[in-house]
Scaffold this motif. Structure first.
Motif, PDB file in Angstrom:
ATOM      1  N   PHE A  89       0.838  -1.195   0.000  1.00 37.60           N
ATOM      2  CA  PHE A  89       0.000   0.000   0.000  1.00 37.60           C
ATOM      3  C   PHE A  89       0.872   1.243   0.000  1.00 37.60           C
ATOM      4  CE2 PHE A  89      -2.553   3.314   1.969  1.00 37.60           C
ATOM      5  CZ  PHE A  89      -3.747   3.203   1.276  1.00 37.60           C
ATOM      6  N   ASP A  90       0.604   2.149  -0.940  1.00 32.62           N
ATOM      7  CA  ASP A  90       1.279   3.434  -0.995  1.00 32.62           C
ATOM      8  C   ASP A  90       0.227   4.515  -0.812  1.00 32.62           C
ATOM      9  OD1 ASP A  90       3.276   5.266  -1.221  1.00 32.62           O
ATOM     10  OD2 ASP A  90       3.984   4.609  -3.180  1.00 32.62           O
ATOM     11  N   SER A  91       0.628   5.754  -0.745  1.00 29.87           N
ATOM     12  CA  SER A  91      -0.313   6.827  -0.452  1.00 29.87           C
ATOM     13  C   SER A  91      -1.367   7.004  -1.535  1.00 29.87           C
ATOM     14  CB  SER A  91       0.439   8.145  -0.253  1.00 29.87           C
ATOM     15  OG  SER A  91       1.161   8.479  -1.434  1.00 29.87           O
ATOM     16  N   ASP A  92      -1.022   6.682  -2.792  1.00 26.86           N
ATOM     17  CA  ASP A  92      -1.961   6.907  -3.876  1.00 26.86           C
ATOM     18  C   ASP A  92      -2.194   5.683  -4.754  1.00 26.86           C
ATOM     19  OD1 ASP A  92       0.466   6.754  -5.097  1.00 26.86           O
ATOM     20  OD2 ASP A  92       0.437   8.767  -5.961  1.00 26.86           O
ATOM     21  N   SER A  93      -1.693   4.515  -4.339  1.00 24.41           N
ATOM     22  CA  SER A  93      -1.825   3.326  -5.171  1.00 24.41           C
ATOM     23  C   SER A  93      -1.544   2.064  -4.357  1.00 24.41           C
ATOM     24  CB  SER A  93      -0.855   3.400  -6.350  1.00 24.41           C
ATOM     25  OG  SER A  93       0.486   3.443  -5.883  1.00 24.41           O
ATOM     26  N   VAL A  94      -1.837   0.944  -4.977  1.00 27.75           N
ATOM     27  CA  VAL A  94      -1.464  -0.360  -4.424  1.00 27.75           C
ATOM     28  C   VAL A  94      -0.607  -1.062  -5.471  1.00 27.75           C
ATOM     29  CG1 VAL A  94      -2.277  -2.611  -3.623  1.00 27.75           C
ATOM     30  CG2 VAL A  94      -3.564  -0.557  -3.036  1.00 27.75           C
ATOM     31  N   LEU A  95       0.600  -1.439  -5.093  1.00 28.21           N
ATOM     32  CA  LEU A  95       1.480  -2.186  -5.980  1.00 28.21           C
ATOM     33  C   LEU A  95       1.250  -3.672  -5.720  1.00 28.21           C
ATOM     34  CD1 LEU A  95       3.824  -2.395  -8.016  1.00 28.21           C
ATOM     35  CD2 LEU A  95       5.396  -2.306  -6.065  1.00 28.21           C
ATOM     36  N   ILE A  96       0.857  -4.395  -6.763  1.00 27.31           N
ATOM     37  CA  ILE A  96       0.602  -5.832  -6.642  1.00 27.31           C
ATOM     38  C   ILE A  96       1.684  -6.567  -7.413  1.00 27.31           C
ATOM     39  CG2 ILE A  96      -1.028  -7.703  -7.067  1.00 27.31           C
ATOM     40  CD1 ILE A  96      -3.282  -5.694  -6.941  1.00 27.31           C
ATOM     41  N   ARG A  97       2.481  -7.326  -6.686  1.00 30.25           N
ATOM     42  CA  ARG A  97       3.533  -8.141  -7.296  1.00 30.25           C
ATOM     43  C   ARG A  97       3.095  -9.594  -7.218  1.00 30.25           C
ATOM     44  NH1 ARG A  97       7.741  -9.059  -5.238  1.00 30.25           N
ATOM     45  NH2 ARG A  97       9.119  -9.097  -7.029  1.00 30.25           N
ATOM     46  N   PHE A  98       2.950 -10.221  -8.374  1.00 27.19           N
ATOM     47  CA  PHE A  98       2.497 -11.606  -8.429  1.00 27.19           C
ATOM     48  C   PHE A  98       3.701 -12.526  -8.311  1.00 27.19           C
ATOM     49  CE2 PHE A  98      -0.559  -9.050 -10.826  1.00 27.19           C
ATOM     50  CZ  PHE A  98      -1.710  -9.335 -10.101  1.00 27.19           C
ATOM     51  N   ALA A  99       3.638 -13.424  -7.324  1.00 28.51           N
ATOM     52  CA  ALA A  99       4.765 -14.316  -7.063  1.00 28.51           C
ATOM     53  C   ALA A  99       4.256 -15.599  -6.453  1.00 28.51           C
ATOM     54  CB  ALA A  99       5.767 -13.652  -6.108  1.00 28.51           C
ATOM     55  N   ARG A 100       4.942 -16.692  -6.733  1.00 25.12           N
ATOM     56  CA  ARG A 100       4.576 -17.970  -6.137  1.00 25.12           C
ATOM     57  C   ARG A 100       4.879 -17.938  -4.650  1.00 25.12           C
ATOM     58  NH1 ARG A 100       6.402 -19.893 -11.235  1.00 25.12           N
ATOM     59  NH2 ARG A 100       8.554 -19.809 -10.548  1.00 25.12           N
ATOM     60  N   GLY A 101       3.982 -18.534  -3.881  1.00 21.70           N
ATOM     61  CA  GLY A 101       4.177 -18.592  -2.436  1.00 21.70           C
ATOM     62  C   GLY A 101       4.561 -19.987  -1.981  1.00 21.70           C
ATOM     63  N   ILE A 102       4.920 -20.108  -0.706  1.00 20.33           N
ATOM     64  CA  ILE A 102       5.316 -21.395  -0.148  1.00 20.33           C
ATOM     65  C   ILE A 102       4.150 -22.378  -0.187  1.00 20.33           C
ATOM     66  CG2 ILE A 102       6.108 -22.564   1.948  1.00 20.33           C
ATOM     67  CD1 ILE A 102       7.597 -20.018   2.683  1.00 20.33           C
ATOM     68  N   ARG A 103       2.953 -21.892   0.120  1.00 24.62           N
ATOM     69  CA  ARG A 103       1.789 -22.767   0.168  1.00 24.62           C
ATOM     70  C   ARG A 103       1.288 -23.129  -1.226  1.00 24.62           C
ATOM     71  NH1 ARG A 103      -2.106 -21.490   5.191  1.00 24.62           N
ATOM     72  NH2 ARG A 103      -0.545 -21.002   6.758  1.00 24.62           N
ATOM     73  N   THR A 104       1.545 -22.303  -2.190  1.00 25.39           N
ATOM     74  CA  THR A 104       1.044 -22.519  -3.544  1.00 25.39           C
ATOM     75  C   THR A 104       2.175 -22.334  -4.544  1.00 25.39           C
ATOM     76  OG1 THR A 104       0.351 -20.213  -3.583  1.00 25.39           O
ATOM     77  CG2 THR A 104      -1.335 -21.850  -3.055  1.00 25.39           C
TER      78      THR A 104
END
Length: 284
Positions: A14-29
């Motif tokens: 979360f930033d002051s004027d936006s949300v940065l979404i970084r898609f990455a594989r997780g440990i569970r998936t």
């Protein structure tokens, strides 16, 4: 630099004027939907969001979802509700014990939404791939060069109708829109919508439509064809320009959070070094 939430397929920052979404594989998936992998990272301006929800998910999870404003994201406009839930780029799945953090994140995001959030966006606010682009469909190679969309028919896949008519090129000025039908269902295709549609005698089937390309197994997959369709849509609207995305603002806090993500295993060594060096260079 604001809050960071790491979910099964993505990290939301979360930033002051936006949300940065970084898609990455997780440990569970460890297996990630190919569309999310292809998107890589997306910065969603808060003005492109109409709301946010937190709901219970399956298998002791909690789901945080941002609701995009109609007309704000060409990817979602092109998808037209056809994406499978697991491929939704606005959906973050978290372990159930992270529910309080998800609620806090959602509350913070809601507090930043303006009165215009309830209204459709007047122009696109979220960036998509830019031309030149190429898509391999079953019966054609489709290209977007920034001024036109062209169909180069396949000798083995195209019908005689298309092959006899020859390759087609459609200037953007001649297009009214684009229709994307998911390859995950029957009849998947990409069709250009023309200001002057063919006459009543024209065959409307995508396999015979000279402004359409047909998808099949291995051809026109969602992770390839949907971003392409979104780029065509953005190029059409780009004549009244697609809004520029706000650039992330480097700071000491950002570097600290990068270090935290690296320590948690959410960034590889190479990703961490590249991002750290980029942010450091931007502050000079």
């Amino acid at each position: 630099m604001g809050d960071v939430l790491a979910g099964n397929h993505a990290v939301w920052e979360f930033d002051s004027d936006s949300v940065l979404i970084r898609f990455a594989r997780g440990i569970r998936t460890p297996r990630q939907p190919r569309l999310l992998h292809a998107l890589g990272a997306r910065r969603i301006p808060l003005e492109a969001v109409s709301g946010v929800t937190v709901t219970a998910g399956k298998r002791d999870t909690v789901v945080l979802r941002a609701v995009p404003r109609p007309g704000a994201d060409p990817l979602m406009e092109a998808a037209a509700g056809q994406l499978r839930e697991v491929c939704d780029p606005y959906r973050l799945v978290l372990p159930g014990d992270r529910a309080p953090y998800a609620e806090a994140f959602a509350d913070t995001l809601r507090s930043r939404l303006g009165p215009e959030a309830a209204e459709p966006a007047e122009h696109f606010l979220v960036e998509v791939p830019r031309p030149p682009l190429q898509l391999k469909a079953y019966d054609a190679r489709v290209t977007l060069d920034g001024s036109a969309v062209a169909f180069h028919w396949s000798r083995t896949g195209a019908t005689s109708t298309k092959w006899k008519a020859g390759d087609q090129r459609y200037p953007l000025a001649d297009l009214a829109g684009v229709e994307w039908s998911s390859p995950d269902g029957p009849g998947g295709h990409l069709r250009l919508l023309l200001h002057e549609p063919p006459g009543s005698g024209a065959d409307p089937r995508p396999s015979h439509d000279l402004a359409a390309a047909v998808f099949a197994v291995g051809y026109g997959s969602v992770h390839e064809s949907l971003p392409f369709a979104a780029a065509v849509l953005a190029a059409l609207r780009g004549r009244t320009p697609v809004a520029a995305l706000p650039s992330p603002r480097p700071s000491d806090d950002r570097l600290e959070h990068l270090s935290e993500l690296h320590s948690a295993g959410l960034l590889t060594d190479a990703e961490y070094v590249a991002l750290r060096d980029r942010f450091t260079a931007d502050t000079r």
